[in-house]
Design an enzyme around this catalytic site. Structure first.
Site, mmCIF file in Angstrom:
data_model
loop_
_atom_site.group_PDB
_atom_site.id
_atom_site.type_symbol
_atom_site.label_atom_id
_atom_site.label_comp_id
_atom_site.label_asym_id
_atom_site.label_seq_id
_atom_site.Cartn_x
_atom_site.Cartn_y
_atom_site.Cartn_z
ATOM 1 N N HIS A 207 -10.369 3.911 47.339
ATOM 2 C CA HIS A 207 -10.342 2.205 47.083
ATOM 3 C C HIS A 207 -9.754 1.716 45.409
ATOM 4 C CE1 HIS A 207 -14.552 3.649 45.892
ATOM 5 N NE2 HIS A 207 -14.132 2.196 44.582
ATOM 6 N N LEU A 208 -9.340 0.278 45.770
ATOM 7 C CA LEU A 208 -8.201 0.212 44.476
ATOM 8 C C LEU A 208 -9.391 -1.219 44.046
ATOM 9 C CD1 LEU A 208 -5.368 0.468 42.912
ATOM 10 C CD2 LEU A 208 -4.844 -1.325 44.511
ATOM 11 N N HIS A 209 -9.359 -0.975 42.793
ATOM 12 C CA HIS A 209 -9.986 -2.522 42.100
ATOM 13 C C HIS A 209 -9.037 -3.255 41.719
ATOM 14 C CE1 HIS A 209 -14.232 -0.707 41.309
ATOM 15 N NE2 HIS A 209 -13.172 0.501 41.938
ATOM 16 N N ASP B 13 -15.397 -7.664 45.387
ATOM 17 C CA ASP B 13 -16.311 -6.538 44.707
ATOM 18 C C ASP B 13 -18.179 -7.001 45.124
ATOM 19 O OD1 ASP B 13 -16.384 -3.698 43.511
ATOM 20 O OD2 ASP B 13 -17.862 -5.067 43.218
ATOM 21 N N ILE B 14 -18.594 -6.273 45.767
ATOM 22 C CA ILE B 14 -20.470 -7.216 45.749
ATOM 23 C C ILE B 14 -21.206 -7.226 44.283
ATOM 24 C CG2 ILE B 14 -21.400 -5.027 45.747
ATOM 25 C CD1 ILE B 14 -23.495 -6.478 48.135
ATOM 26 N N GLY C 268 -15.849 8.962 37.624
ATOM 27 C CA GLY C 268 -17.088 7.452 38.253
ATOM 28 C C GLY C 268 -17.214 6.890 39.712
ATOM 29 N N GLN C 269 -16.622 7.871 40.471
ATOM 30 C CA GLN C 269 -16.075 7.041 42.012
ATOM 31 C C GLN C 269 -17.733 7.087 42.571
ATOM 32 O OE1 GLN C 269 -13.365 9.326 44.145
ATOM 33 N NE2 GLN C 269 -13.273 8.275 46.140
HETATM 34 P P1 AMP Z 1 -16.347 3.092 42.817
HETATM 35 O O1 AMP Z 1 -17.486 3.159 41.483
HETATM 36 O O2 AMP Z 1 -15.412 3.029 42.081
HETATM 37 O O3 AMP Z 1 -16.570 3.933 43.500
HETATM 38 O O4 AMP Z 1 -16.539 1.493 43.228
HETATM 39 C C1 AMP Z 1 -17.478 0.904 44.084
HETATM 40 C C2 AMP Z 1 -17.622 -0.702 43.579
HETATM 41 O O5 AMP Z 1 -17.877 -0.172 44.731
HETATM 42 C C3 AMP Z 1 -17.738 -0.918 42.916
HETATM 43 O O6 AMP Z 1 -17.606 -1.884 42.258
HETATM 44 C C4 AMP Z 1 -19.543 -1.715 44.016
HETATM 45 O O7 AMP Z 1 -19.847 -2.718 43.559
HETATM 46 C C5 AMP Z 1 -18.493 -1.516 45.222
HETATM 47 N N1 AMP Z 1 -19.198 -2.405 46.956
HETATM 48 C C6 AMP Z 1 -19.646 -1.410 46.682
HETATM 49 N N2 AMP Z 1 -20.885 -1.739 47.980
HETATM 50 C C7 AMP Z 1 -20.435 -2.453 48.309
HETATM 51 C C8 AMP Z 1 -20.742 -3.531 49.306
HETATM 52 N N3 AMP Z 1 -21.214 -3.586 50.329
HETATM 53 N N4 AMP Z 1 -19.783 -4.663 49.507
HETATM 54 C C9 AMP Z 1 -18.947 -4.944 48.595
HETATM 55 N N5 AMP Z 1 -18.628 -4.104 46.579
HETATM 56 C C10 AMP Z 1 -19.536 -2.616 46.884
#
Ligand code: AMP
Length: 116
Positions: free
Chosen positions: A100-102, A30-31, A93-94
């Site tokens: 995507h799975l964190h 994650d960025i 909060g998506q």
């Molecule tokens: P969500 O809030 O569950 O939709 O999570 C989206 C996640 O994507 C967040 O934790 C962001 O930090 C991550 N994210 C967004 N853009 C990028 C990217 N270019 N590379 C890696 N992670 C990203």
């Protein structure tokens, strides 16, 4: 479904720190990490969310959990434990409309889930 940043990452059009890839799944850091280990595991198929997935997507969605388990083992966080999180839609909060799975770990994590 609108194109998301994750599809650009899948096509390698924008960089990501990829930790696992196969024909169906991609995993990358994650960025904006919120834990010492924060990896996103996604299906390559652009499934928008759990709310809109087809029954036929069950196999690939199951596979993202297996990949999370394997990455956690590789990173040696299995024994202490970790958190798997999927946000669904606006109230969940998506932010990115690509399922995507964190995978979150490497420290004891707080709950911190409350209405905003
Ligand atoms: P969500 O809030 O569950 O939709 O999570 C989206 C996640 O994507 C967040 O934790 C962001 O930090 C991550 N994210 C967004 N853009 C990028 C990217 N270019 N590379 C890696 N992670 C990203």
């Amino acid at each position: 479904m609108a194109e998301t940043v994750f599809q650009k990452i899948i096509r390698k059009e924008i960089p990501a720190d990829i930790v696992y890839e196969d024909g169906d799944i991609l995993a990358f850091k994650d960025i904006h990490p919120i834990a010492p280990v924060h990896i996103l595991i996604i299906p390559k198929k652009p499934i928008e969310s759990i709310a809109t997935m087809d029954d036929a997507d069950a196999l690939v969605v199951g596979k993202i959990f297996l990949v999370a388990r394997n990455i956690a083992r590789d990173l040696k966080i299995s024994e202490k434990g970790y958190k798997l999180l999927i946000r669904v839609g606006k109230d969940g909060g998506q932010e990115v409309a690509h399922l995507h799975l964190h995978l979150l770990g490497g420290a004891r994590l707080s709950e911190n889930i409350h209405p905003v």
